[in-house]
Design a protein around this motif. Structure first.
Motif, PDB file in Angstrom:
ATOM      1  N   UNK A   2       0.827  -1.203   0.000  1.00 29.37           N
ATOM      2  CA  UNK A   2       0.000   0.000   0.000  1.00 29.37           C
ATOM      3  C   UNK A   2       0.867   1.260   0.000  1.00 29.37           C
ATOM      4  N   UNK A   3       0.502   2.214  -0.854  1.00 31.02           N
ATOM      5  CA  UNK A   3       1.214   3.493  -0.893  1.00 31.02           C
ATOM      6  C   UNK A   3       0.761   4.349   0.287  1.00 31.02           C
ATOM      7  N   UNK A   4       1.741   4.813   1.078  1.00 32.65           N
ATOM      8  CA  UNK A   4       1.445   5.613   2.259  1.00 32.65           C
ATOM      9  C   UNK A   4       2.029   7.027   2.178  1.00 32.65           C
ATOM     10  N   UNK A   5       2.824   7.270   1.145  1.00 38.26           N
ATOM     11  CA  UNK A   5       3.420   8.591   0.976  1.00 38.26           C
ATOM     12  C   UNK A   5       3.658   8.839  -0.509  1.00 38.26           C
ATOM     13  N   UNK A   6       3.678  10.108  -0.888  1.00 40.78           N
ATOM     14  CA  UNK A   6       3.936  10.484  -2.278  1.00 40.78           C
ATOM     15  C   UNK A   6       4.963  11.613  -2.294  1.00 40.78           C
ATOM     16  N   UNK A 181       9.311   1.308  -0.640  1.00 43.76           N
ATOM     17  CA  UNK A 181       8.302   0.473  -1.281  1.00 43.76           C
ATOM     18  C   UNK A 181       6.885   1.007  -1.104  1.00 43.76           C
ATOM     19  N   UNK A 182       6.682   1.851  -0.096  1.00 47.76           N
ATOM     20  CA  UNK A 182       5.349   2.392   0.132  1.00 47.76           C
ATOM     21  C   UNK A 182       5.265   3.884  -0.176  1.00 47.76           C
ATOM     22  N   UNK A 183       6.254   4.357  -0.963  1.00 48.21           N
ATOM     23  CA  UNK A 183       6.302   5.777  -1.324  1.00 48.21           C
ATOM     24  C   UNK A 183       6.393   5.940  -2.835  1.00 48.21           C
TER      25      UNK A 183
END
Length: 228
Positions: A2-6, A181-183
């Motif tokens: 899951x993407x938690x940051x951009x 991996x989540x950014x």
């Protein structure tokens, strides 16, 4: 995962330096003739190109070009030279145009910039802006009320490191508090912004088109990666 940051690039991604007729109307070539439309468009391209060589340069100026985003003095030096070599021989004209380049209020946000930043913040995602740049871009966000949606800014001239060096992405990841991996990294240069992939960040490429020709590329990029 899951993407938690951009992480977003600035120039050509969230904002663009748009050409205004008033900026270029006074420009003349060595013979005193006004620059034609094609010459004006090429000037703007050279002033905003994220990578690559835009004119032939001596060793001295090549060094300034390669390090322009680390030092405001080198940035000014090289862009005045680029303008001179691009058909703007009068220093006062080049300095006036350069002043537009480094004025954050002259930059135009893309039509979906606000919606994307607001949506990311609303979903609880951490948002960072990461730019190879030699001037402070934060006023461009603050003056439009967009800074409230950005958790961290990382500017190359303040940190002494530029994309695609993995170290610059790592710095911002640490400030956002999330793993690669989540950014998601979003940018307009596969060479510079795509450097985040070396750390394991997913990467979304957008085209640095004029703002009127790119209404929703940021929204599409984030939807494609399941962020929105």
């Amino acid at each position: 995962m899951t993407i938690r940051a951009v992480m977003f690039d600035f120039s050509g991604t969230l904002f663009r330096l748009e050409q205004h007729e008033s900026w270029l109307a006074h420009l003349t070539d060595a013979g005193g003739e006004p620059l034609d439309v094609e010459a004006q468009a090429e000037l703007m391209r050279r002033m905003t190109a994220p990578t690559g060589k835009v004119v032939e340069l001596s060793d001295e100026y090549q060094y300034a070009w390669e390090n322009r985003d680390l030092d405001p003095a080198l940035h000014r030096k090289i862009y005045l030279e680029v303008l001179r070599r691009s058909g703007v021989p009068k220093l006062e004209q080049a300095e006036a145009l350069y002043g537009r380049l480094i004025d954050p209020d002259e930059w135009t946000p893309y039509p979906d910039t606000e919606a994307v930043l607001k949506s990311c913040a609303g979903k609880g995602l951490k948002v960072g802006v990461l730019s190879n740049i030699a001037f402070d871009i934060r006023p461009a966000f603050a003056d439009r009320g967009l800074d409230q949606y950005v958790d961290a800014f990382l500017l190359s001239f303040e940190e002494g490191v530029i994309k695609p060096d993995p170290a610059v992405f790592r710095l911002l990841l640490d400030r956002l508090g999330h793993a690669p991996e989540e950014t998601l990294m979003v940018g307009d240069s596969a060479e510079a912004d795509g450097g985040a992939a070396a750390l394991g960040c997913p990467f979304a490429l957008v085209d640095p088109l004029p703002t009127t020709d790119r209404p929703d590329a940021l929204l599409v990029a984030l939807r494609t990666h399941g962020v929105l």
